[in-house]
Design an enzyme around this catalytic site. Structure first.
Site, mmCIF file in Angstrom:
data_model
loop_
_atom_site.group_PDB
_atom_site.id
_atom_site.type_symbol
_atom_site.label_atom_id
_atom_site.label_comp_id
_atom_site.label_asym_id
_atom_site.label_seq_id
_atom_site.Cartn_x
_atom_site.Cartn_y
_atom_site.Cartn_z
ATOM 1 N N ASN A 70 9.623 -11.529 11.001
ATOM 2 C CA ASN A 70 9.461 -10.697 9.803
ATOM 3 C C ASN A 70 9.992 -9.290 10.001
ATOM 4 O O ASN A 70 10.705 -8.770 9.139
ATOM 5 C CB ASN A 70 7.983 -10.616 9.399
ATOM 6 C CG ASN A 70 7.553 -11.869 8.684
ATOM 7 O OD1 ASN A 70 7.808 -12.038 7.507
ATOM 8 N ND2 ASN A 70 6.947 -12.783 9.426
ATOM 9 N N SER A 125 6.655 4.169 12.871
ATOM 10 C CA SER A 125 5.245 4.396 13.197
ATOM 11 C C SER A 125 5.104 5.240 14.454
ATOM 12 O O SER A 125 5.955 5.185 15.358
ATOM 13 C CB SER A 125 4.596 3.035 13.444
ATOM 14 O OG SER A 125 3.323 3.193 14.021
ATOM 15 N N TYR A 142 3.952 -4.681 17.905
ATOM 16 C CA TYR A 142 4.229 -4.071 16.600
ATOM 17 C C TYR A 142 5.068 -2.800 16.784
ATOM 18 O O TYR A 142 6.112 -2.622 16.153
ATOM 19 C CB TYR A 142 2.890 -3.755 15.912
ATOM 20 C CG TYR A 142 2.971 -2.732 14.821
ATOM 21 C CD1 TYR A 142 3.508 -3.050 13.576
ATOM 22 C CD2 TYR A 142 2.526 -1.420 15.034
ATOM 23 C CE1 TYR A 142 3.591 -2.096 12.575
ATOM 24 C CE2 TYR A 142 2.605 -0.469 14.035
ATOM 25 C CZ TYR A 142 3.140 -0.811 12.809
ATOM 26 O OH TYR A 142 3.229 0.130 11.826
ATOM 27 N N TYR A 144 0.823 -1.219 0.000
ATOM 28 C CA TYR A 144 0.000 0.000 0.000
ATOM 29 C C TYR A 144 0.856 1.269 0.000
ATOM 30 O O TYR A 144 0.780 2.079 -0.931
ATOM 31 C CB TYR A 144 -0.946 -0.056 1.213
ATOM 32 C CG TYR A 144 -1.657 1.239 1.519
ATOM 33 C CD1 TYR A 144 -2.326 1.940 0.515
ATOM 34 C CD2 TYR A 144 -1.662 1.760 2.810
ATOM 35 C CE1 TYR A 144 -2.980 3.130 0.805
ATOM 36 C CE2 TYR A 144 -2.318 2.937 3.107
ATOM 37 C CZ TYR A 144 -2.975 3.621 2.094
ATOM 38 O OH TYR A 144 -3.604 4.798 2.384
ATOM 39 N N ILE A 145 1.702 1.427 0.984
ATOM 40 C CA ILE A 145 2.512 2.651 1.025
ATOM 41 C C ILE A 145 3.690 2.540 0.050
ATOM 42 O O ILE A 145 4.012 3.487 -0.676
ATOM 43 C CB ILE A 145 2.987 2.948 2.470
ATOM 44 C CG1 ILE A 145 1.761 3.131 3.376
ATOM 45 C CG2 ILE A 145 3.872 4.208 2.507
ATOM 46 C CD1 ILE A 145 2.059 3.313 4.853
ATOM 47 N N GLY A 154 1.511 -7.355 -0.736
ATOM 48 C CA GLY A 154 1.675 -6.500 -1.909
ATOM 49 C C GLY A 154 1.029 -7.161 -3.123
ATOM 50 O O GLY A 154 0.779 -8.366 -3.124
ATOM 51 N N LYS A 202 9.132 -1.753 15.697
ATOM 52 C CA LYS A 202 9.538 -0.560 14.950
ATOM 53 C C LYS A 202 10.623 0.216 15.713
ATOM 54 O O LYS A 202 11.596 0.691 15.134
ATOM 55 C CB LYS A 202 8.323 0.345 14.690
ATOM 56 C CG LYS A 202 7.307 -0.249 13.732
ATOM 57 C CD LYS A 202 7.830 -0.222 12.301
ATOM 58 C CE LYS A 202 6.897 -0.912 11.331
ATOM 59 N NZ LYS A 202 7.408 -0.948 9.957
ATOM 60 N N PHE A 232 -15.712 2.988 18.232
ATOM 61 C CA PHE A 232 -15.173 2.462 19.487
ATOM 62 C C PHE A 232 -15.016 3.569 20.528
ATOM 63 O O PHE A 232 -13.977 4.207 20.606
ATOM 64 C CB PHE A 232 -13.822 1.788 19.242
ATOM 65 C CG PHE A 232 -13.874 0.604 18.303
ATOM 66 C CD1 PHE A 232 -14.950 -0.274 18.327
ATOM 67 C CD2 PHE A 232 -12.847 0.364 17.405
ATOM 68 C CE1 PHE A 232 -15.005 -1.373 17.461
ATOM 69 C CE2 PHE A 232 -12.877 -0.729 16.550
ATOM 70 C CZ PHE A 232 -13.966 -1.598 16.573
ATOM 71 N N ARG A 272 -12.058 0.402 22.394
ATOM 72 C CA ARG A 272 -11.148 -0.675 21.994
ATOM 73 C C ARG A 272 -9.912 -0.585 22.896
ATOM 74 O O ARG A 272 -9.405 0.521 23.120
ATOM 75 C CB ARG A 272 -10.774 -0.478 20.524
ATOM 76 C CG ARG A 272 -9.970 -1.584 19.912
ATOM 77 C CD ARG A 272 -9.789 -1.386 18.404
ATOM 78 N NE ARG A 272 -8.928 -0.248 18.088
ATOM 79 C CZ ARG A 272 -8.541 0.075 16.855
ATOM 80 N NH1 ARG A 272 -8.961 -0.629 15.830
ATOM 81 N NH2 ARG A 272 -7.772 1.105 16.644
#
Ligand code: UD1
Length: 318
Positions: free
Chosen positions: A90, A115, A139, A11-12, A36, A143, A206, A280
């Site tokens: 990954n 991020s 996540y 996407y990016i 992708g 980063k 949320f 959330r």
């Protein structure tokens, strides 16, 4: 420059590959096509189907490259908490392979997709790069660790980096050149589009008891083409001698969930079914960037400041 765009069919990444190509850089996309899509590739760019976990193939692709833009990563926050091993392998091992291959092949610069998740639940609502780094999900942790590895590879091996800390990436190429929609995205705007198309009955908002003017969460939604232009500027500045940096990328403008819903309704010309649902877990009330550092160091200026215009670019490809 000769640039290897790792994750350049995503996407990016596809927006970055386009922006680099338009500025005359020689682009090679390296992507395993796990998320992708081939439809996102430009025929002017070279494409190598490969995985960042396949070190020999990565080294082969890296030969002769001046620089890397690294956007290959797992990015689902919830999944990262349930299956951290996937993110360790990954995101962390894959990124170390990229840095090692750069050393082996003599590539000098890397622009990395980081991020706002590196900040966690900050006490302040407008976030500059001096806010403490305290990720609250795995996540975001991956980063931040990769940013730290890049710091060491700069010190020890002279690889210069720019880590771009994206706030909420949204929108699609306004020229319609990138047609591969993200599949199964769990983010707000793609979910709203599923309500528009009827794939989903209604939007669940949320939380409506946050300390914000309308009670719903506020985020800084930054258009993907504005993100892409920052990558090109970052590479060019590194090539002109800029030192390594971590930079926020956002519009510096907050939009609440309800405001986003109104913007979508205006673009599609009808009301959408929505209901309030419980908060959330792990959602901060307000996350808005200060992007002063990117503006001054890169000369970057986002073009999409109007959420309706952003929504229009999403609606166009749906
Ligand atoms: C999160 C991460 C971000 C990451 C992104 C990728 C943090 C702080 N942020 O952003 O780094 O790049 O995911 O997935 O970890 N919402 C609803 N209903 C929905 C979906 C979302 O009300 O059905 C609300 C959320 O509560 C939130 C806003 O919409 O307030 C945006 O949510 P989302 O698009 O998931 O992004 P973030 O959680 O902000």
């Amino acid at each position: 420059m000769k640039v290897l765009v790792v994750g350049g069919a995503g996407y990016i990444g596809s927006h970055v590959a386009k922006a680099l190509m338009l500025k005359g850089h020689e682009v090679t996309v390296y992507d395993n096509l796990s998320t992708g899509q081939e439809i996102n590739l430009f025929k002017q760019n070279r494409f190598i189907k490969g995985d960042i976990l396949n070190y020999p193939a990565l080294v082969e692709a890296m030969r002769g490259q001046d620089a890397v833009v690294h956007l290959a990563a797992k990015k689902a926050v919830g999944e990262s908490m349930e299956n951290p091993m996937l993110y360790s392998v990954n995101n962390i091992s894959g990124s170390l392979n990229i840095l090692n291959a750069m050393v082996e092949c003599g590539a000098k610069y890397i622009v990395f997709s980081s991020s706002a998740a590196v900040y966690g639940m900050p006490e302040v609502s407008t976030i500059d790069e001096n806010v403490p780094l305290n990720p609250i999900n795995y996540y975001g942790f991956t980063k931040l660790e990769i940013e730290k590895f890049m710091g060491w590879y700069d010190r020890l091996k002279g690889i210069k980096f720019v880590a771009l800390r994206y706030f909420n990436a949204v929108g699609y190429d306004a020229d319609g050149d990138i047609r591969g929609k993200e599949i199964n995205s769990q983010n707000l705007l793609p979910i709203m589009m599923e309500v528009v198309s009827g794939k989903r009955d209604k939007l669940k908002i949320f939380g409506n008891d946050y300390p914000t003017p309308d009670g719903t969460c506020i985020r800084d939604y930054i258009h993907v083409s504005d993100l892409a232009s920052a990558h090109v500027l970052a590479l060019e500045k590194l090539n002109q001698g800029m030192t390594s940096q971590s930079l926020n990328l956002g519009t510096e403008k907050g939009t609440s969930v309800l405001e986003m819903l109104r913007a979508v309704e205006k673009v599609v010309g009808r009301k959408l079914p929505a209901e309030f649902a419980p908060r959330r877990a792990g959602d901060p009330a307000i996350l808005v960037a200060s992007a002063a550092k990117a503006r001054s160091l890169l000369g970057w200026k986002p073009q999409y400041l109007d959420v309706e215009k952003i929504v229009q670019t999403v609606y166009n490809i749906n």
